[in-house]
Design a protein around this motif. Structure first.
Motif, PDB file in Angstrom:
ATOM      1  N   GLU A  42       0.859  -1.191  -0.044  1.00 52.86           N
ATOM      2  CA  GLU A  42       0.220   0.090  -0.005  1.00 52.86           C
ATOM      3  C   GLU A  42       1.011   1.318  -0.011  1.00 52.86           C
ATOM      4  OE1 GLU A  42      -3.038  -1.081  -0.315  1.00 52.86           O
ATOM      5  OE2 GLU A  42      -2.361  -2.816   0.067  1.00 52.86           O
ATOM      6  N   MET A  43       0.248   2.263  -0.734  1.00 54.28           N
ATOM      7  CA  MET A  43       1.150   3.415  -0.662  1.00 54.28           C
ATOM      8  C   MET A  43       0.124   4.618  -0.862  1.00 54.28           C
ATOM      9  SD  MET A  43       4.476   5.158  -2.589  1.00 54.28           S
ATOM     10  CE  MET A  43       3.598   5.500  -4.419  1.00 54.28           C
ATOM     11  N   ALA A  44      -0.043   5.606   0.083  1.00 57.78           N
ATOM     12  CA  ALA A  44      -0.905   6.778   0.072  1.00 57.78           C
ATOM     13  C   ALA A  44      -2.218   6.339  -0.603  1.00 57.78           C
ATOM     14  CB  ALA A  44      -0.412   7.833  -0.789  1.00 57.78           C
ATOM     15  N   GLU A  45      -2.892   5.436   0.226  1.00 57.46           N
ATOM     16  CA  GLU A  45      -4.438   4.809  -0.362  1.00 57.46           C
ATOM     17  C   GLU A  45      -4.500   4.303  -1.853  1.00 57.46           C
ATOM     18  OE1 GLU A  45      -7.005   8.366   0.107  1.00 57.46           O
ATOM     19  OE2 GLU A  45      -6.478   8.498   2.331  1.00 57.46           O
ATOM     20  N   LYS A  46      -3.268   3.956  -2.236  1.00 61.81           N
ATOM     21  CA  LYS A  46      -3.286   3.148  -3.502  1.00 61.81           C
ATOM     22  C   LYS A  46      -2.366   1.794  -3.150  1.00 61.81           C
ATOM     23  CE  LYS A  46      -4.779   6.194  -6.624  1.00 61.81           C
ATOM     24  NZ  LYS A  46      -4.654   6.695  -7.896  1.00 61.81           N
ATOM     25  N   GLN A  47      -2.711   0.785  -4.128  1.00 63.51           N
ATOM     26  CA  GLN A  47      -1.927  -0.257  -3.758  1.00 63.51           C
ATOM     27  C   GLN A  47      -1.063  -0.302  -5.214  1.00 63.51           C
ATOM     28  OE1 GLN A  47      -3.584  -4.106  -5.256  1.00 63.51           O
ATOM     29  NE2 GLN A  47      -3.221  -4.823  -3.336  1.00 63.51           N
ATOM     30  N   ILE A  48       0.099  -0.813  -4.740  1.00 62.63           N
ATOM     31  CA  ILE A  48       1.215  -0.800  -5.919  1.00 62.63           C
ATOM     32  C   ILE A  48       1.486  -2.373  -6.208  1.00 62.63           C
ATOM     33  CG2 ILE A  48       3.495  -0.664  -6.256  1.00 62.63           C
ATOM     34  CD1 ILE A  48       3.179   2.339  -5.726  1.00 62.63           C
ATOM     35  N   MET A  49       1.625  -3.062  -7.124  1.00 68.32           N
ATOM     36  CA  MET A  49       1.887  -4.299  -7.587  1.00 68.32           C
ATOM     37  C   MET A  49       3.140  -4.357  -8.379  1.00 68.32           C
ATOM     38  SD  MET A  49      -0.692  -7.175  -8.753  1.00 68.32           S
ATOM     39  CE  MET A  49      -0.883  -6.988 -10.528  1.00 68.32           C
TER      40      MET A  49
END
Lengths: 452, 85
Positions: free
Chosen positions: B11-18
């Motif tokens: 998770e980063m700043a209310e987003k998900q990174i994949m």
């Protein structure tokens, strides 16, 4: 606004679009500022970008959309530490893992011809590498370098006390068609004409680090060489340095600074600068002498470090004044690893053929042996373990540039003076980039004039 | 269907990174909360219908809109080779 040094695109890509904020914007905690004659330099430690703003632009920076797009400005409530950790997480997980071992620190012997009072190997067994182990070392390199060019870092003890194994390893690599070059950490005493000739023709030696602890009398006393031939070791070593420089080998002179020798080292800088004036390839830098059983932070209290750091800044400033300081530009990519120990593409080979990851461990912490293929994976992983964070990490400008290993004997903990020294070093690098940018701009102007 | 093992998220700043750790895909996928929910569900063996059902329990939205969202996310994941089906 001018871009002095570009951002790391991979970091910008991970950060994505700048975040909108209703509560306003502020400079990112990782922004370092330095005034220059035509404005203010800003460096973003996370994105690695250096900008030059005019004073007007700087005074109104919160209204500058470009600074927002470039992540110099962030929302008031932005969590840069968590963001940095995610950026590192992505970079670490997507970076191509090294497939081959291309750097080999080879301890030709743990024996030495000097008896320095501060030696971290004091008390270790004095073991030379055998010729058989040298042949096996070359074979090991051949089998693990993937046919790539390799870097050999000769280390000891005093590596030149066992030159024959250096010859064997280089001859074997040459015969196997493996391209190599080398560097060395040495006291320099044994760099006679023959050794320097071999350094050029066989070892492909590019650079040597030689430590000087003081002017002639101080140096001779502190190194306490084993030779009793009436020669001054100081003069012998300076002659060796001259031979190396004349042969085109870069020499980095490290000045070991302790609590008491700052004034003498200042004199030494004058002597060295005068003696080697006009010669190319010489750099000098001051380094704190410390007890390797303790981390730097444990060696002294903050108050005790104060005079030592002041002395170091004085010394480095003097060295810079002679134009022989070790000037580094801004590192273009975010630091993900500390050193060879956690990098994955380097090995230390000890005199008996044991394989390690850190040259400071001569008789333990091994991960394998050149006779075997198996590697102690748990030991390899233990070298990647990071030091626990301290409260100061939360607001530290240097956080994205800092990787500390728990097992590192030299640098596992942080202290105030180290952070201040990092800030100075970054500002020095920013100024270096700025000068390069100015030179390039000048060059471009000159070319334009010629075309006209 | 299931998310391939080499794909990991954070998770980063209310987003998900994949990202992919084994080089199957060299880019980066940034997901909003709904897409992140779908990706999280795909960390265990599941079906499109099960994901839609779970989303319906979580969000007050029409089934056809949610189904379309799920299909879009699955298509994106398929394109980058992130799904085992």
């Amino acid at each position: 606004m001018k871009v002095i040094s570009k951002a790391q695109q991979a970091v910008l890509k991970i950060l994505g679009n700048p975040q909108k904020s209703a509560s306003g914007y502020r400079l990112i905690k990782y922004c370092v500022q330095e005034n220059v004659e035509d404005g203010v330099l800003l460096f973003n430690v996370l994105t690695r970008e250096v900008l030059l703003l005019t004073r007007d632009e700087f005074e109104n920076y919160t209204e500058n959309k470009e600074l927002l797009d470039k992540w110099f400005l962030v929302p008031e409530d932005f969590d840069e530490k968590a963001t940095t950790e995610t950026v590192r997480w992505v970079l670490r997980n997507t970076a191509e893992k090294p497939k081959h071992i291309t750097t080999y620190t080879i301890m030709t012997t743990t024996d030495c011809n000097a008896r320095c009072f501060y030696c971290f190997e004091k008390g270790c067994a004095r073991i030379p590498m055998s010729e058989e182990t040298a042949h096996k070392t070359a074979q090991y390199i051949k089998e693990h370098c993937g046919g790539k060019r390799v870097k050999l870092a000769w280390f000891g003890g005093e590596p030149l006390l066992n030159m024959q194994v250096m010859d064997i390893i280089c001859e074997d690599l040459k015969n196997a068609g493996i391209e190599y070059y080398s560097g060395m950490t040495s006291n320099g005493y044994l760099f006679c004409e023959d050794a320097v000739s071999k350094a050029k023709t066989l070892w492909n030696l590019k650079h040597v680090q030689i430590t000087l602890d003081g002017t002639e009398k101080v140096y001779n006393r502190s190194k306490a060489y084993i030779y009793k031939d009436g020669k001054s070791p100081y003069q012998v070593v300076l002659n060796g340095i001259e031979l190396l420089l004349d042969a085109g080998v870069q020499v980095a002179i490290r000045l070991n600074l302790d609590l008491y020798n700052a004034d003498d080292l200042m004199n030494l800088v004058d002597e060295i600068a005068e003696r080697f004036s006009g010669k190319k390839g010489l750099v000098m830098y001051a380094h704190h002498l410390f007890d390797t059983d303790l981390s730097m932070a444990q060696t002294h209290t903050d108050e005790e470090w104060e005079p030592r750091y002041e002395a170091m800044y004085r010394l480095n400033s003097k060295i810079d004044g002679y134009g022989i300081g070790w000037t580094r530009g801004i590192k273009k990519t975010l630091k993900l690893m500390h050193c060879m120990a956690d990098g994955g593409s380097a090995r230390v080979i000890a005199p008996k053929g044991d394989i390690g990851l850190c040259e400071h461990y001569t008789d333990c912490e091994f991960i394998g042996h050149i006779d075997r293929e198996d590697i102690d994976k748990a030991m390899v992983e233990s070298w990647k373990e990071l030091s626990p964070e301290i409260p100061e990490c939360n607001d530290c400008f240097y956080y994205p540039g800092c990787v500390k290993l728990k097992k590192c004997t030299a640098n596992s903990t942080c202290y105030r003076h180290e952070r201040e020294a990092n800030l100075r070093e970054i500002k020095r690098s920013m100024l270096h980039e700025y000068k390069l940018w100015q030179q390039n701009a000048q060059k471009a102007d000159d070319e334009d004039e010629e075309i006209c | 269907m299931k998310l391939k093992d080499g794909f990991i998220t954070r998770e980063m700043a209310e987003k998900q990174i994949m990202v992919s750790v084994n080089g199957d895909f060299s880019g980066l996928v940034r997901s909003n909360q709904t897409a992140a929910f779908i990706v999280d569900n795909l960390k265990e063996e599941t079906t499109k219908e099960e994901i839609v059902k779970k989303l319906l329990e979580k969000y007050d939205a029409k089934e056809d809109i949610i189904t379309e969202d799920v299909e879009n996310v699955l298509e994106t994941l398929r394109k980058i080779g992130a799904l085992d089906e």
